[in-house]
Design an enzyme around this catalytic site. Sequence first.
Site, PDB file in Angstrom:
ATOM      1  N   LYS A 103      47.417 -24.824  -7.463  1.00 41.28           N
ATOM      2  CA  LYS A 103      46.079 -24.385  -7.518  1.00 41.28           C
ATOM      3  C   LYS A 103      45.948 -23.160  -8.451  1.00 41.28           C
ATOM      4  O   LYS A 103      45.343 -22.846  -9.728  1.00 41.28           O
ATOM      5  CB  LYS A 103      45.196 -24.279  -6.630  1.00 41.28           C
ATOM      6  CG  LYS A 103      44.002 -23.672  -6.740  1.00 41.28           C
ATOM      7  CD  LYS A 103      42.838 -24.404  -7.472  1.00 41.28           C
ATOM      8  CE  LYS A 103      41.866 -23.234  -8.025  1.00 41.28           C
ATOM      9  NZ  LYS A 103      40.718 -24.102  -8.542  1.00 41.28           N
ATOM     10  N   CYS A 134      36.892 -17.550 -10.868  1.00 44.06           N
ATOM     11  CA  CYS A 134      38.148 -18.455 -10.633  1.00 44.06           C
ATOM     12  C   CYS A 134      39.339 -17.819 -11.622  1.00 44.06           C
ATOM     13  O   CYS A 134      40.133 -17.059 -11.318  1.00 44.06           O
ATOM     14  CB  CYS A 134      37.989 -19.897 -11.106  1.00 44.06           C
ATOM     15  SG  CYS A 134      36.440 -20.564 -10.117  1.00 44.06           S
TER      16      CYS A 134
HETATM   17  N1  SAJ Z   1      36.878 -19.677 -21.859  1.00 42.39           N
HETATM   18  C1  SAJ Z   1      37.441 -19.053 -23.282  1.00 42.39           C
HETATM   19  N2  SAJ Z   1      37.907 -20.025 -24.156  1.00 42.39           N
HETATM   20  C2  SAJ Z   1      38.201 -21.414 -23.694  1.00 42.39           C
HETATM   21  C3  SAJ Z   1      38.065 -21.523 -22.588  1.00 42.39           C
HETATM   22  C4  SAJ Z   1      37.205 -20.903 -21.641  1.00 42.39           C
HETATM   23  O1  SAJ Z   1      37.058 -17.979 -23.529  1.00 42.39           O
HETATM   24  O2  SAJ Z   1      38.798 -21.845 -24.470  1.00 42.39           O
HETATM   25  C5  SAJ Z   1      36.235 -18.822 -21.068  1.00 42.39           C
HETATM   26  C6  SAJ Z   1      34.632 -19.424 -20.510  1.00 42.39           C
HETATM   27  O3  SAJ Z   1      33.901 -19.142 -21.564  1.00 42.39           O
HETATM   28  C7  SAJ Z   1      34.604 -18.770 -19.305  1.00 42.39           C
HETATM   29  C8  SAJ Z   1      35.970 -18.707 -18.546  1.00 42.39           C
HETATM   30  O4  SAJ Z   1      36.928 -18.953 -19.742  1.00 42.39           O
HETATM   31  O5  SAJ Z   1      33.906 -17.274 -19.306  1.00 42.39           O
HETATM   32  C9  SAJ Z   1      36.489 -19.520 -17.705  1.00 42.39           C
HETATM   33  O6  SAJ Z   1      35.735 -20.701 -18.025  1.00 42.39           O
HETATM   34  P1  SAJ Z   1      36.497 -22.113 -17.791  1.00 42.39           P
HETATM   35  O7  SAJ Z   1      35.740 -23.291 -18.263  1.00 42.39           O
HETATM   36  O8  SAJ Z   1      37.991 -22.343 -18.324  1.00 42.39           O
HETATM   37  O9  SAJ Z   1      36.787 -22.322 -16.298  1.00 42.39           O
HETATM   38  P2  SAJ Z   1      35.945 -22.286 -14.946  1.00 42.39           P
HETATM   39  O10 SAJ Z   1      36.170 -20.887 -14.576  1.00 42.39           O
HETATM   40  O11 SAJ Z   1      34.356 -22.396 -15.013  1.00 42.39           O
HETATM   41  O12 SAJ Z   1      36.747 -23.163 -13.968  1.00 42.39           O
HETATM   42  C10 SAJ Z   1      38.290 -23.263 -13.832  1.00 42.39           C
HETATM   43  C11 SAJ Z   1      38.689 -24.591 -14.111  1.00 42.39           C
HETATM   44  N3  SAJ Z   1      40.307 -24.281 -14.068  1.00 42.39           N
HETATM   45  C12 SAJ Z   1      40.976 -25.134 -15.147  1.00 42.39           C
HETATM   46  O13 SAJ Z   1      40.435 -25.664 -15.854  1.00 42.39           O
HETATM   47  C13 SAJ Z   1      42.541 -24.988 -14.920  1.00 42.39           C
HETATM   48  C14 SAJ Z   1      38.122 -25.384 -12.686  1.00 42.39           C
HETATM   49  O14 SAJ Z   1      38.866 -26.765 -13.207  1.00 42.39           O
HETATM   50  C15 SAJ Z   1      38.602 -24.776 -11.468  1.00 42.39           C
HETATM   51  O15 SAJ Z   1      38.051 -25.690 -10.420  1.00 42.39           O
HETATM   52  C16 SAJ Z   1      37.820 -23.580 -11.409  1.00 42.39           C
HETATM   53  O16 SAJ Z   1      38.250 -22.890 -12.563  1.00 42.39           O
HETATM   54  C17 SAJ Z   1      37.833 -22.898  -9.953  1.00 42.39           C
HETATM   55  O17 SAJ Z   1      37.200 -23.016  -9.325  1.00 42.39           O
HETATM   56  O18 SAJ Z   1      39.207 -22.405  -9.418  1.00 42.39           O
END
Ligand code: SAJ
Length: 413
Positions: free
Chosen positions: A211, A265
Site C-alpha cells: 500500500k 494519503c
Molecule cells: N496530482 C497531481 N498530478 C497528477 C495526479 C495527482 O498534481 O498527475 C495531485 C492531485 O491534484 C492531488 C494529489 O496529487 O492534490 C493526490 O491526488 P491523487 O488523485 O493522485 O490521489 P489521492 O490522494 O486522492 O488518492 C490516492 C490514490 N492512490 C493512488 O492512486 C496510488 C488512491 O487509490 C488511494 O486509495 C488513496 O491515495 C489513499 O487513500 O491512500
Amino acid sequence: MFSSVCVAGLGYIGLPTAVALATNGIDVIGVDVNPATVELINSGRAPFVEPDLAVAVSGAVAMGRLRATGTPEPADAFIIAVPTPLQEDRTADLSYVRDAAVSVAAVLKAGDLVILESTSPPGTTVELSRWLGKHRPDLTFPHQSGDTPDVRVAHCPERVLPGRTMIEIATNDRVVGGVGEGCAERARDLYEVFTQGECLLTDATTAEMAKLSENAFRDVNIAFANEISMVCDHLGIDAGDVIALANRHPRVDILRPGPGVGGHCIAVDPWFIVGTAPRQSPLIRLAREVNDARPDYVLGEVVRTAERFKDPVVACLGLAFKANIDDLRESPALHIVTRLAEQQVGHLLVVEPHINELPDSLASTGTAALVDATTAVRDADVVVLLVDHDAFRAVKRTALRGKAVFDTRGFWH
Ligand code: SAJ
C-alpha cells in the site's frame, strides 16, 4: 458466513465500506467517536460529499442494515478504518488505531475477525494483534503462535480514489495480508461479500508495504512531472506541450504537474517508508520535498504575474485538493490562495463550486470573496486555475482573452 460487521471509523473509507457491506445483506454497526457523524448517518445522511454515497447511505439506513453508534458492539468481524495522521516528527500517529483496538477488544469472542484498513507503517498490524491480545488474555491471537488463533487479524489496505470511491470499492483488487494461520483467507471471505475485484493474499507486513509503495510510486511520478514543469518554465517553453509530446512514446506516461500534492494519503504515506528505512529511501524523500515545495513555487509565479497590474483582481479557480471533490484538507490550492490573501496581492475572487462559504482561514483575511466562475473570470486581470474541476469547463476560452492566465494544471492546454 458473516451476518454482522462492526466498522470503526465512519470517514472517507469506513462509511463507504459500511454501506457496501450493508447493501450486500450484512447487518452493519458503524462506530464513530463524533456524535454529530453518528446522528447524521442515523438520519440517513452522509457527512461529506462523495459521488453516489449519499443515496447509498440513505438506502442502507432505510433498509435497517446500517446503524451508527459511539462504541463497538459484538459482531462477526471488525474493520478498523481510522486516521493514521503524520506527526510533527513525520512518524505515524497510531493512537486512533490503538484506541479503536482497545474498544474493539472489549467485545471480541472466539471466531471473530479483526481487519485494519488504515494505511499504516510496516509492522502495525502485528502490533494491533499484540494490543488486542493484551486486552483479551482469555483469547488467542495470531502473533502468539502458529496454530489457528481464536481471533484472526489481517491488514486490507484501502485503495479507493476519492471522487470514485463507490465505484472503486466494488471493483478494485484487494491486497489481503494475514498476521498468521488462516487470517488472510478469512478476511478474503469478508471482502468477497462486496468486491468483484480479486483478493490477493499475502502476509500483513507485505500488504502494508504494498500500500505504501502504491502511493509513493504516484508521489515520485508527480514530483517528476512537477520538476519537468519547472525546467520548462526556466526554458520559457510550455510544459504541457513537452509532456504531451513525450507521452506519445509507447513507454512514457508522465503525470500532470499541479500546484502541489494534497490530500491525506500521497503527501503522507511515503514518509512511513522513509521513517522505516531512511537510508534506503533517498528518492522517496526527495520526491516528497519536491512536491512540498511546489505550492510556494506556484505562489511566487502568481505574485510575479499579479505585480504587472495596479490593484489587480485575481480570480482563483478551485480550493479543493483535487478535482470534483469538496475536500479542502491539506489542499495546496487553499494554501496558495490563503497566502495570496495574507500578502494582499490584490482583490481575490475565489471560486469553489463544492462549498457554500469560504473557510475561516481565508474569510478572516478580508481580501477574498467567494463568487461563481463566470463572474470571477469576467472581472479578473489575472486568472489562476488551481483545481481542474469539471465545472470549470463552462468557462469559455474567449472569456480568458486579454487576461493573464496562470493554469497550474494544464487544464486549458
Ligand atoms: N496530482 C497531481 N498530478 C497528477 C495526479 C495527482 O498534481 O498527475 C495531485 C492531485 O491534484 C492531488 C494529489 O496529487 O492534490 C493526490 O491526488 P491523487 O488523485 O493522485 O490521489 P489521492 O490522494 O486522492 O488518492 C490516492 C490514490 N492512490 C493512488 O492512486 C496510488 C488512491 O487509490 C488511494 O486509495 C488513496 O491515495 C489513499 O487513500 O491512500
